[in-house]
Scaffold this motif. Structure first.
Motif, PDB file in Angstrom:
ATOM      1  N   LEU B  81       0.827  -1.209   0.000  1.00  0.00           N
ATOM      2  CA  LEU B  81       0.000   0.000   0.000  1.00  0.00           C
ATOM      3  C   LEU B  81       0.859   1.257   0.000  1.00  0.00           C
ATOM      4  O   LEU B  81       1.787   1.370   0.778  1.00  0.00           O
ATOM      5  CB  LEU B  81      -0.876   0.035   1.257  1.00  0.00           C
ATOM      6  CG  LEU B  81      -1.623  -1.238   1.612  1.00  0.00           C
ATOM      7  CD1 LEU B  81      -2.428  -1.022   2.874  1.00  0.00           C
ATOM      8  CD2 LEU B  81      -2.503  -1.619   0.452  1.00  0.00           C
ATOM      9  N   SER B  82       0.484   2.184  -0.858  1.00  0.00           N
ATOM     10  CA  SER B  82       1.239   3.427  -0.932  1.00  0.00           C
ATOM     11  C   SER B  82       0.267   4.594  -1.075  1.00  0.00           C
ATOM     12  O   SER B  82      -0.184   4.896  -2.167  1.00  0.00           O
ATOM     13  CB  SER B  82       2.181   3.375  -2.136  1.00  0.00           C
ATOM     14  OG  SER B  82       2.876   4.585  -2.242  1.00  0.00           O
ATOM     15  N   PRO B  83      -0.085   5.233   0.031  1.00  0.00           N
ATOM     16  CA  PRO B  83      -1.105   6.311  -0.020  1.00  0.00           C
ATOM     17  C   PRO B  83      -0.572   7.572  -0.676  1.00  0.00           C
ATOM     18  O   PRO B  83      -0.511   8.632  -0.079  1.00  0.00           O
ATOM     19  CB  PRO B  83      -1.437   6.556   1.462  1.00  0.00           C
ATOM     20  CG  PRO B  83      -0.479   5.761   2.266  1.00  0.00           C
ATOM     21  CD  PRO B  83       0.403   4.966   1.376  1.00  0.00           C
ATOM     22  N   LEU B  85      -1.609   9.654  -2.903  1.00  0.00           N
ATOM     23  CA  LEU B  85      -2.413  10.826  -3.280  1.00  0.00           C
ATOM     24  C   LEU B  85      -2.121  12.022  -2.383  1.00  0.00           C
ATOM     25  O   LEU B  85      -2.239  13.170  -2.792  1.00  0.00           O
ATOM     26  CB  LEU B  85      -3.907  10.485  -3.199  1.00  0.00           C
ATOM     27  CG  LEU B  85      -4.434   9.766  -4.428  1.00  0.00           C
ATOM     28  CD1 LEU B  85      -5.737   9.089  -4.120  1.00  0.00           C
ATOM     29  CD2 LEU B  85      -4.606  10.747  -5.564  1.00  0.00           C
ATOM     30  N   CYS B 107      -7.526   1.791  -8.087  1.00  0.00           N
ATOM     31  CA  CYS B 107      -8.353   2.428  -7.058  1.00  0.00           C
ATOM     32  C   CYS B 107      -7.910   3.876  -6.828  1.00  0.00           C
ATOM     33  O   CYS B 107      -8.722   4.735  -6.486  1.00  0.00           O
ATOM     34  CB  CYS B 107      -8.283   1.631  -5.755  1.00  0.00           C
ATOM     35  SG  CYS B 107      -6.605   1.404  -5.123  1.00  0.00           S
ATOM     36  N   GLN B 108      -6.627   4.125  -7.020  1.00  0.00           N
ATOM     37  CA  GLN B 108      -6.146   5.499  -6.842  1.00  0.00           C
ATOM     38  C   GLN B 108      -6.537   6.372  -8.023  1.00  0.00           C
ATOM     39  O   GLN B 108      -6.805   7.562  -7.865  1.00  0.00           O
ATOM     40  CB  GLN B 108      -4.630   5.483  -6.649  1.00  0.00           C
ATOM     41  CG  GLN B 108      -4.246   4.845  -5.320  1.00  0.00           C
ATOM     42  CD  GLN B 108      -2.763   4.652  -5.135  1.00  0.00           C
ATOM     43  OE1 GLN B 108      -2.068   4.245  -6.051  1.00  0.00           O
ATOM     44  NE2 GLN B 108      -2.279   4.931  -3.944  1.00  0.00           N
ATOM     45  N   GLU B 110      -9.276   5.951  -9.590  1.00  0.00           N
ATOM     46  CA  GLU B 110     -10.681   6.252  -9.285  1.00  0.00           C
ATOM     47  C   GLU B 110     -10.750   7.482  -8.385  1.00  0.00           C
ATOM     48  O   GLU B 110     -11.562   8.387  -8.585  1.00  0.00           O
ATOM     49  CB  GLU B 110     -11.340   5.070  -8.550  1.00  0.00           C
ATOM     50  CG  GLU B 110     -11.621   3.887  -9.448  1.00  0.00           C
ATOM     51  CD  GLU B 110     -12.099   2.651  -8.666  1.00  0.00           C
ATOM     52  OE1 GLU B 110     -12.341   2.754  -7.448  1.00  0.00           O
ATOM     53  OE2 GLU B 110     -12.222   1.592  -9.292  1.00  0.00           O
ATOM     54  N   ALA B 111      -9.883   7.510  -7.387  1.00  0.00           N
ATOM     55  CA  ALA B 111      -9.878   8.642  -6.453  1.00  0.00           C
ATOM     56  C   ALA B 111      -9.519   9.936  -7.171  1.00  0.00           C
ATOM     57  O   ALA B 111     -10.088  10.990  -6.889  1.00  0.00           O
ATOM     58  CB  ALA B 111      -8.898   8.370  -5.315  1.00  0.00           C
ATOM     59  N   ARG B 113     -10.040  10.698 -10.357  1.00  0.00           N
ATOM     60  CA  ARG B 113     -11.158  11.163 -11.197  1.00  0.00           C
ATOM     61  C   ARG B 113     -12.296  11.698 -10.326  1.00  0.00           C
ATOM     62  O   ARG B 113     -12.945  12.681 -10.683  1.00  0.00           O
ATOM     63  CB  ARG B 113     -11.662  10.034 -12.094  1.00  0.00           C
ATOM     64  CG  ARG B 113     -10.685   9.570 -13.160  1.00  0.00           C
ATOM     65  CD  ARG B 113     -10.226  10.689 -14.078  1.00  0.00           C
ATOM     66  NE  ARG B 113      -9.349  10.173 -15.144  1.00  0.00           N
ATOM     67  CZ  ARG B 113      -8.502  10.902 -15.830  1.00  0.00           C
ATOM     68  NH1 ARG B 113      -8.379  12.202 -15.587  1.00  0.00           N
ATOM     69  NH2 ARG B 113      -7.748  10.377 -16.784  1.00  0.00           N
ATOM     70  N   LYS B 114     -12.530  11.046  -9.192  1.00  0.00           N
ATOM     71  CA  LYS B 114     -13.564  11.575  -8.293  1.00  0.00           C
ATOM     72  C   LYS B 114     -13.168  12.984  -7.858  1.00  0.00           C
ATOM     73  O   LYS B 114     -13.991  13.894  -7.807  1.00  0.00           O
ATOM     74  CB  LYS B 114     -13.730  10.665  -7.077  1.00  0.00           C
ATOM     75  CG  LYS B 114     -14.675  11.259  -6.020  1.00  0.00           C
ATOM     76  CD  LYS B 114     -14.960  10.337  -4.867  1.00  0.00           C
ATOM     77  CE  LYS B 114     -15.801  11.033  -3.802  1.00  0.00           C
ATOM     78  NZ  LYS B 114     -16.115  10.183  -2.664  1.00  0.00           N
ATOM     79  N   MET B 115     -11.892  13.150  -7.565  1.00  0.00           N
ATOM     80  CA  MET B 115     -11.375  14.444  -7.116  1.00  0.00           C
ATOM     81  C   MET B 115     -11.548  15.516  -8.186  1.00  0.00           C
ATOM     82  O   MET B 115     -11.817  16.664  -7.907  1.00  0.00           O
ATOM     83  CB  MET B 115      -9.893  14.226  -6.841  1.00  0.00           C
ATOM     84  CG  MET B 115      -9.185  15.298  -6.096  1.00  0.00           C
ATOM     85  SD  MET B 115      -7.409  14.983  -6.215  1.00  0.00           S
ATOM     86  CE  MET B 115      -7.252  13.419  -5.454  1.00  0.00           C
ATOM     87  N   TRP B 204      -9.812   4.251 -15.944  1.00  0.00           N
ATOM     88  CA  TRP B 204     -10.051   5.694 -16.020  1.00  0.00           C
ATOM     89  C   TRP B 204      -8.777   6.526 -16.133  1.00  0.00           C
ATOM     90  O   TRP B 204      -8.791   7.736 -15.952  1.00  0.00           O
ATOM     91  CB  TRP B 204     -10.883   6.130 -14.802  1.00  0.00           C
ATOM     92  CG  TRP B 204     -12.285   5.594 -14.846  1.00  0.00           C
ATOM     93  CD1 TRP B 204     -12.974   5.173 -15.950  1.00  0.00           C
ATOM     94  CD2 TRP B 204     -13.182   5.396 -13.741  1.00  0.00           C
ATOM     95  NE1 TRP B 204     -14.243   4.737 -15.597  1.00  0.00           N
ATOM     96  CE2 TRP B 204     -14.394   4.875 -14.258  1.00  0.00           C
ATOM     97  CE3 TRP B 204     -13.084   5.636 -12.371  1.00  0.00           C
ATOM     98  CZ2 TRP B 204     -15.500   4.578 -13.448  1.00  0.00           C
ATOM     99  CZ3 TRP B 204     -14.174   5.346 -11.562  1.00  0.00           C
ATOM    100  CH2 TRP B 204     -15.361   4.821 -12.097  1.00  0.00           C
ATOM    101  N   ALA B 205      -7.659   5.874 -16.428  1.00  0.00           N
ATOM    102  CA  ALA B 205      -6.403   6.628 -16.565  1.00  0.00           C
ATOM    103  C   ALA B 205      -6.302   7.253 -17.956  1.00  0.00           C
ATOM    104  O   ALA B 205      -7.099   6.951 -18.843  1.00  0.00           O
ATOM    105  CB  ALA B 205      -5.230   5.691 -16.336  1.00  0.00           C
TER     106      ALA B 205
END
Ligand code: SF4
Ligand code: SF4
Lengths: 235, 285
Positions: B81-83, B85, B107-108, B110-111, B113-115, B204-205
């Motif tokens: 895991l590498s947070p 963002l 998953c990142q 996704e985050a 694009r949500k952002m 989504w990249a």
């Protein structure tokens, strides 16, 4: 439909959310193209909240201030769609800590999130929310983009928020993927990432709710992202 | 031929870095590293938020790279895991970068694009994202899980490992000894959140890259957005990237995995709902 009318009502808050709204710079002109700004004391000389289609309420209504409560009620009565804009109105943020004898007057002691006093149609947490949120919400309202707006009406995005919402809904339920978006969103750096999980330093948390809202695992706007991707494929 | 589970894309192909130095240190073909270096050289980005192995024990570190040397430090995959963002804030606010590259897991992405659509706490970041590269990922581990797999199951000290790989149903390491653990066994140690993640290929990249589907030493690359596609063309045109056609068998193998990931997500989401647990709103697609 003729151009929707817009009002911006400012209650107890630091003005950061209002500044964030204005920080849209040239996009502000686009916003003015989308709605007629009828009331916003910072940029327009008007003293009464008129009847409008959409109102942004920023700040919390102090229960000990009759004026503030009445202003909020009036904003609700006069608007079709009410947006709690920013942390103070959607979660009460820092006002949560104003218990007894703090500003603006010594007797002003309680500032609940505005949804306890009036019906809120959309909450936008963050202290302040990024300027883009103001643009996006207004655009979605004007275009009737319910896909976008629906997430802003969920309970967890307004009400009593804090970093622990991440535990309650995300970490405890095995949903967290350790992305770090929560730590990125926190305006007070109350979140550190420990072993890939958010760790909240409670002394620093102002309960703005940005972390939970930003988390890709609180809600994932799949339909809206697909639309965004279609756009990005073309230009 | 239409495939399932890849998301939308303009083109899919095999690619690798034309630069041997990058290929030698990279995980597979070094496509991501080469793209980042090319983006930096040409001013397409002025820095990137990346992950590297920070200690001899393979604990991941997240950092902002603004030089070629710094980019090269991220060349190998760290399966933990590498947070990262979080570092976008450092890149835009503290380092004042205005064209930021980001490399992350599905998953990142996704985050991210949500952002872009809901910048609750992402002031200045949205406008500054210049290139979003997604890596393929089936599952991911806690740093402590890596230890359990490599040292517990494989009986090799983590410090001796020089490269790790998850491919063809095996978790392998290269190094002093080199271990092979069936992924079925290693999967016990994944983080639970991965079980409901439906995305294998970073749908989504701007550009997504991974190894499954291509020959050894090559990457499978999806060019998705116009920006990603144009930039990739520029990089191949300038000789930074070599490409070749991807085989149908390769894509079929990838498709199988992508569909398996979606099925797993569907199953686990249903299980959680049955238990009455909160599940991310609208996660499945
Ligand atoms: S942890 Fe940070 S982002 Fe979350 S509610 Fe507290 S202050 Fe806001
Ligand atoms: S934003 Fe959500 S998924 Fe990401 S690290 Fe924080 S709690 Fe976990």
């Amino acid at each position: 439909m003729s151009k929707p009318k817009f009002a911006y009502v400012h209650l107890a808050a630091c003005s950061g959310c209002e500044i964030s709204f204005l920080d849209n710079f040239e996009r502000l002109l686009d916003m003015m193209d989308m709605v007629d700004i009828e009331y916003m004391t910072l940029i327009k000389d008007a003293t009464d909240i008129p009847k409008v289609d959409i109102v942004f309420v920023d700040g919390a209504a102090c229960l000990q201030s009759e004026d503030a409560v009445e202003t909020l009620k009036k904003a609700r009565e006069n608007a079709t769609y009410l947006v709690a804009w920013g942390g103070c109105s959607s979660t009460a943020t820092i006002n949560n800590f104003s218990r007894g004898g703090q500003l603006p007057q010594p007797q002003h002691e309680s500032f609940p999130p505005i949804k306890r006093l009036v019906k809120v149609d959309a909450s936008v947490p963050g202290s302040p929310p990024g300027p883009g949120m103001a643009y996006n919400v207004i655009r979605a309202f004007v275009e009737g983009d319910l896909d976008y707006l629906k997430y802003l009406s969920s309970y967890s995005l307004g009400g009593f928020a804090c970093g622990c919402d991440l535990w309650k809904d995300i970490v405890d339920n095995g949903l967290c993927i350790g992305c770090g978006a929560c730590a990125m969103a926190c305006p007070t750096r109350a979140i550190t990432m420990v072993e890939g999980r958010p760790n909240n330093v409670f002394e620093r948390c102002v309960k703005c709710g940005a972390c939970y809202a930003q988390c890709p695992r609180s809600f994932l706007p799949t339909a809206a992202i697909e639309k965004l991707m279609d756009r990005l494929m073309e230009d | 031929m239409a495939y399932q589970g890849f998301g939308k894309y303009k083109e899919v192909l095999s690619a690798r870095s034309a630069d041997e130095e990058i290929r030698n240190i990279a995980q597979d073909g070094g496509t991501t590293t080469a793209l980042l270096c090319f983006a930096l050289e040409t001013g397409f980005i002025d820095g990137a938020v990346l992950t590297k192995k920070s200690s001899r024990e393979w604990v991941p570190a997240q950092y902002v790279a603004t030089t070629r040397d710094e980019i090269l430090q991220s060349a190998k995959s760290v399966y933990a895991l590498s947070p990262s963002l979080y570092r976008l804030k450092e890149a835009t606010r503290e380092r004042a970068l205005s064209k930021v590259g980001y490399v992350g897991l599905p998953c990142q992405i996704e985050a991210v694009r949500k952002m872009q659509l809901y910048p609750f706490g992402a002031r200045d970041i949205v406008e500054s994202l210049a290139l979003v590269i997604g890596i393929f990922c089936f599952e991911n581990f806690y740093p402590e899980s890596l230890k359990a797999i490599v040292e517990g199951l494989g009986e090799e000290p983590l410090e001796d490992v020089v490269r790790m790989r998850c491919a063809s149903g095996k978790f392998r390491t290269e190094g002093e000894k080199g271990i092979i653990v069936p992924l079925k066994q290693a999967s016990r140690y994944i983080q639970d959140g991965d079980r409901i993640c439906p995305d294998l290929v970073s749908e989504w990249a701007d550009i997504s890259a991974g190894s499954v589907g291509s020959d050894p030493g090559w990457n499978t690359v999806f060019l998705r957005t116009k920006k990603g596609h144009d930039f990739f063309q520029q990089a191949t045109g300038a000789g930074a990237i070599e490409t070749k056609e991807i085989s149908e068998e390769g894509l079929k193998a990838l498709e199988k995995l992508a569909v398996a990931k979606k099925d797993r997500a569907k199953k686990h989401i249903a299980k959680r709902e049955e238990l009455g647990l909160y599940v991310t709103r609208d996660i499945y697609y």
